[in-house]
Design a protein around this motif. Structure first.
Motif, PDB file in Angstrom:
ATOM      1  N   LEU A 123       5.749  -0.901  -1.147  1.00  0.00           N
ATOM      2  CA  LEU A 123       5.196  -2.221  -1.388  1.00  0.00           C
ATOM      3  C   LEU A 123       3.759  -2.289  -0.887  1.00  0.00           C
ATOM      4  O   LEU A 123       3.174  -3.354  -0.844  1.00  0.00           O
ATOM      5  CB  LEU A 123       6.049  -3.296  -0.706  1.00  0.00           C
ATOM      6  CG  LEU A 123       7.454  -3.451  -1.245  1.00  0.00           C
ATOM      7  CD1 LEU A 123       8.206  -4.528  -0.476  1.00  0.00           C
ATOM      8  CD2 LEU A 123       7.449  -3.766  -2.729  1.00  0.00           C
ATOM      9  N   HIS A 124       3.213  -1.152  -0.502  1.00  0.00           N
ATOM     10  CA  HIS A 124       1.826  -1.097  -0.054  1.00  0.00           C
ATOM     11  C   HIS A 124       0.928  -0.914  -1.280  1.00  0.00           C
ATOM     12  O   HIS A 124       1.277  -0.170  -2.191  1.00  0.00           O
ATOM     13  CB  HIS A 124       1.636   0.064   0.925  1.00  0.00           C
ATOM     14  CG  HIS A 124       0.360  -0.010   1.682  1.00  0.00           C
ATOM     15  ND1 HIS A 124      -0.854   0.284   1.111  1.00  0.00           N
ATOM     16  CD2 HIS A 124       0.099  -0.380   2.957  1.00  0.00           C
ATOM     17  CE1 HIS A 124      -1.802   0.107   2.005  1.00  0.00           C
ATOM     18  NE2 HIS A 124      -1.252  -0.291   3.136  1.00  0.00           N
ATOM     19  N   PRO A 125      -0.225  -1.596  -1.316  1.00  0.00           N
ATOM     20  CA  PRO A 125      -1.111  -1.456  -2.481  1.00  0.00           C
ATOM     21  C   PRO A 125      -1.679  -0.043  -2.659  1.00  0.00           C
ATOM     22  O   PRO A 125      -2.046   0.341  -3.759  1.00  0.00           O
ATOM     23  CB  PRO A 125      -2.231  -2.467  -2.217  1.00  0.00           C
ATOM     24  CG  PRO A 125      -2.096  -2.903  -0.814  1.00  0.00           C
ATOM     25  CD  PRO A 125      -0.711  -2.578  -0.364  1.00  0.00           C
ATOM     26  N   GLN A 126      -1.732   0.737  -1.598  1.00  0.00           N
ATOM     27  CA  GLN A 126      -2.236   2.112  -1.673  1.00  0.00           C
ATOM     28  C   GLN A 126      -1.229   2.968  -2.442  1.00  0.00           C
ATOM     29  O   GLN A 126      -0.063   3.040  -2.091  1.00  0.00           O
ATOM     30  CB  GLN A 126      -2.434   2.657  -0.255  1.00  0.00           C
ATOM     31  CG  GLN A 126      -2.675   4.134  -0.136  1.00  0.00           C
ATOM     32  CD  GLN A 126      -4.019   4.564  -0.649  1.00  0.00           C
ATOM     33  OE1 GLN A 126      -4.117   5.033  -1.783  1.00  0.00           O
ATOM     34  NE2 GLN A 126      -5.042   4.398   0.155  1.00  0.00           N
ATOM     35  N   ARG A 127      -1.658   3.599  -3.507  1.00  0.00           N
ATOM     36  CA  ARG A 127      -0.754   4.415  -4.325  1.00  0.00           C
ATOM     37  C   ARG A 127      -0.551   5.809  -3.759  1.00  0.00           C
ATOM     38  O   ARG A 127       0.468   6.435  -3.993  1.00  0.00           O
ATOM     39  CB  ARG A 127      -1.272   4.513  -5.775  1.00  0.00           C
ATOM     40  CG  ARG A 127      -1.227   3.200  -6.533  1.00  0.00           C
ATOM     41  CD  ARG A 127       0.203   2.683  -6.728  1.00  0.00           C
ATOM     42  NE  ARG A 127       0.462   1.610  -5.774  1.00  0.00           N
ATOM     43  CZ  ARG A 127       1.649   1.228  -5.347  1.00  0.00           C
ATOM     44  NH1 ARG A 127       2.729   1.785  -5.781  1.00  0.00           N
ATOM     45  NH2 ARG A 127       1.796   0.264  -4.478  1.00  0.00           N
ATOM     46  N   ASN A 128      -1.533   6.333  -3.033  1.00  0.00           N
ATOM     47  CA  ASN A 128      -1.390   7.652  -2.434  1.00  0.00           C
ATOM     48  C   ASN A 128      -0.672   7.487  -1.098  1.00  0.00           C
ATOM     49  O   ASN A 128      -1.295   7.220  -0.066  1.00  0.00           O
ATOM     50  CB  ASN A 128      -2.751   8.325  -2.246  1.00  0.00           C
ATOM     51  CG  ASN A 128      -2.618   9.744  -1.729  1.00  0.00           C
ATOM     52  OD1 ASN A 128      -1.532  10.190  -1.346  1.00  0.00           O
ATOM     53  ND2 ASN A 128      -3.720  10.460  -1.713  1.00  0.00           N
ATOM     54  N   LEU A 129       0.638   7.640  -1.127  1.00  0.00           N
ATOM     55  CA  LEU A 129       1.458   7.383   0.059  1.00  0.00           C
ATOM     56  C   LEU A 129       1.186   8.367   1.195  1.00  0.00           C
ATOM     57  O   LEU A 129       1.427   8.062   2.357  1.00  0.00           O
ATOM     58  CB  LEU A 129       2.934   7.394  -0.319  1.00  0.00           C
ATOM     59  CG  LEU A 129       3.355   6.402  -1.398  1.00  0.00           C
ATOM     60  CD1 LEU A 129       4.844   6.519  -1.690  1.00  0.00           C
ATOM     61  CD2 LEU A 129       2.987   4.981  -1.004  1.00  0.00           C
ATOM     62  N   GLU A 130       0.657   9.537   0.861  1.00  0.00           N
ATOM     63  CA  GLU A 130       0.377  10.545   1.891  1.00  0.00           C
ATOM     64  C   GLU A 130      -0.776  10.118   2.803  1.00  0.00           C
ATOM     65  O   GLU A 130      -0.912  10.625   3.896  1.00  0.00           O
ATOM     66  CB  GLU A 130       0.057  11.892   1.235  1.00  0.00           C
ATOM     67  CG  GLU A 130       1.137  12.414   0.301  1.00  0.00           C
ATOM     68  CD  GLU A 130       2.526  12.449   0.921  1.00  0.00           C
ATOM     69  OE1 GLU A 130       2.642  12.814   2.110  1.00  0.00           O
ATOM     70  OE2 GLU A 130       3.497  12.114   0.222  1.00  0.00           O
ATOM     71  N   GLN A 131      -1.597   9.176   2.359  1.00  0.00           N
ATOM     72  CA  GLN A 131      -2.734   8.718   3.159  1.00  0.00           C
ATOM     73  C   GLN A 131      -2.370   7.558   4.082  1.00  0.00           C
ATOM     74  O   GLN A 131      -3.220   7.081   4.831  1.00  0.00           O
ATOM     75  CB  GLN A 131      -3.887   8.306   2.247  1.00  0.00           C
ATOM     76  CG  GLN A 131      -4.497   9.464   1.510  1.00  0.00           C
ATOM     77  CD  GLN A 131      -5.675   9.038   0.643  1.00  0.00           C
ATOM     78  OE1 GLN A 131      -5.952   7.865   0.468  1.00  0.00           O
ATOM     79  NE2 GLN A 131      -6.359  10.027   0.098  1.00  0.00           N
ATOM     80  N   LEU A 132      -1.134   7.111   4.045  1.00  0.00           N
ATOM     81  CA  LEU A 132      -0.713   5.995   4.899  1.00  0.00           C
ATOM     82  C   LEU A 132      -0.282   6.500   6.271  1.00  0.00           C
ATOM     83  O   LEU A 132       0.296   7.575   6.409  1.00  0.00           O
ATOM     84  CB  LEU A 132       0.441   5.234   4.241  1.00  0.00           C
ATOM     85  CG  LEU A 132       0.116   4.542   2.924  1.00  0.00           C
ATOM     86  CD1 LEU A 132       1.371   3.932   2.326  1.00  0.00           C
ATOM     87  CD2 LEU A 132      -0.964   3.489   3.120  1.00  0.00           C
ATOM     88  N   LEU A 133      -0.537   5.691   7.270  1.00  0.00           N
ATOM     89  CA  LEU A 133      -0.178   5.995   8.651  1.00  0.00           C
ATOM     90  C   LEU A 133       1.098   5.239   9.015  1.00  0.00           C
ATOM     91  O   LEU A 133       1.197   4.034   8.772  1.00  0.00           O
ATOM     92  CB  LEU A 133      -1.322   5.575   9.575  1.00  0.00           C
ATOM     93  CG  LEU A 133      -1.080   5.693  11.081  1.00  0.00           C
ATOM     94  CD1 LEU A 133      -0.950   7.162  11.471  1.00  0.00           C
ATOM     95  CD2 LEU A 133      -2.220   5.041  11.845  1.00  0.00           C
ATOM     96  N   LEU A 134       2.055   5.931   9.593  1.00  0.00           N
ATOM     97  CA  LEU A 134       3.300   5.304  10.036  1.00  0.00           C
ATOM     98  C   LEU A 134       3.032   4.438  11.263  1.00  0.00           C
ATOM     99  O   LEU A 134       2.503   4.907  12.267  1.00  0.00           O
ATOM    100  CB  LEU A 134       4.342   6.371  10.380  1.00  0.00           C
ATOM    101  CG  LEU A 134       5.641   5.878  11.008  1.00  0.00           C
ATOM    102  CD1 LEU A 134       6.426   5.010  10.019  1.00  0.00           C
ATOM    103  CD2 LEU A 134       6.486   7.045  11.477  1.00  0.00           C
ATOM    104  N   ILE A 135       3.393   3.152  11.171  1.00  0.00           N
ATOM    105  CA  ILE A 135       3.260   2.232  12.292  1.00  0.00           C
ATOM    106  C   ILE A 135       4.579   2.130  13.050  1.00  0.00           C
ATOM    107  O   ILE A 135       4.627   2.223  14.266  1.00  0.00           O
ATOM    108  CB  ILE A 135       2.838   0.817  11.813  1.00  0.00           C
ATOM    109  CG1 ILE A 135       1.500   0.875  11.088  1.00  0.00           C
ATOM    110  CG2 ILE A 135       2.806  -0.176  12.956  1.00  0.00           C
ATOM    111  CD1 ILE A 135       0.361   1.344  11.945  1.00  0.00           C
ATOM    112  N   LYS A 136       5.676   1.942  12.294  1.00  0.00           N
ATOM    113  CA  LYS A 136       6.970   1.735  12.937  1.00  0.00           C
ATOM    114  C   LYS A 136       8.092   2.006  11.934  1.00  0.00           C
ATOM    115  O   LYS A 136       7.992   1.633  10.768  1.00  0.00           O
ATOM    116  CB  LYS A 136       7.071   0.284  13.417  1.00  0.00           C
ATOM    117  CG  LYS A 136       8.324  -0.062  14.154  1.00  0.00           C
ATOM    118  CD  LYS A 136       8.280  -1.517  14.616  1.00  0.00           C
ATOM    119  CE  LYS A 136       9.500  -1.874  15.423  1.00  0.00           C
ATOM    120  NZ  LYS A 136       9.501  -3.284  15.826  1.00  0.00           N
ATOM    121  N   VAL A 137       9.166   2.624  12.400  1.00  0.00           N
ATOM    122  CA  VAL A 137      10.380   2.778  11.595  1.00  0.00           C
ATOM    123  C   VAL A 137      11.239   1.546  11.874  1.00  0.00           C
ATOM    124  O   VAL A 137      11.665   1.326  13.007  1.00  0.00           O
ATOM    125  CB  VAL A 137      11.137   4.071  11.944  1.00  0.00           C
ATOM    126  CG1 VAL A 137      12.451   4.144  11.168  1.00  0.00           C
ATOM    127  CG2 VAL A 137      10.269   5.292  11.662  1.00  0.00           C
TER     128      VAL A 137
END
Length: 148
Positions: A123-137
């Protein structure tokens, strides 16, 4: 997300009128957004009774997970996704493996859902999921589901 209408309310058996529960013949879903089907087990004396919750938000799922006890626990969680999110021609209901709160370089946060076969929905607008940083599980089936 789930809308109820008075005309769809069902009457309880008069012997059960003391309960605060309301019964509905139908509910309406007003947005095409993922939701969770959560199977809860409750210990009632020697018996274990199961029921299901329909949850709209991942944070509600996180709250349910955190409130588990020896008397009530989550047995399974399914995610129900609309076609525009899952890439199929219909809604899908799949076992949920993980829900993560992610963040991009600009600080914008969004949710990432993992299901079987390493399939991910975002549900994140960024399409390249590999560039996202994990904040919390927020949920992990491996560590949060109780097997009793």
């Amino acid at each position: 997300m789930f809308i109820t209408y008075r005309y769809a309310e069902m009457s309880l058996d008069p012997r059960l009128e003391f309960t605060p529960a309301q019964l509905w013949a139908a509910v309406e879903q007003d947005i095409q957004w993922p939701w969770f089907y959560v199977q809860i087990a409750r210990r009632d004396g020697r018996e274990v009774v199961a029921s299901a919750l329909l949850l709209q938000h991942a944070h509600d799922l996180e709250t349910i997970i955190q409130s588990q006890s020896k008397h009530a626990w989550v047995e399974q969680v399914q995610i129900v996704t609309p076609a525009h999110l899952n890439g199929h021609a219909r809604w899908l209901m799949e076992p949920l493996k993980e829900v993560c709160l992610m963040q991009d370089d600009a600080g914008e946060k969004g949710l990432l859902f993992k299901v079987e076969n390493d399939v991910r929905y975002s549900l994140h607008p960024q399409r390249n999921l590999e560039q996202l940083l994990l904040i919390k599980v927020l949920f992990s089936a491996e560590s949060d589901l109780q097997r009793r």
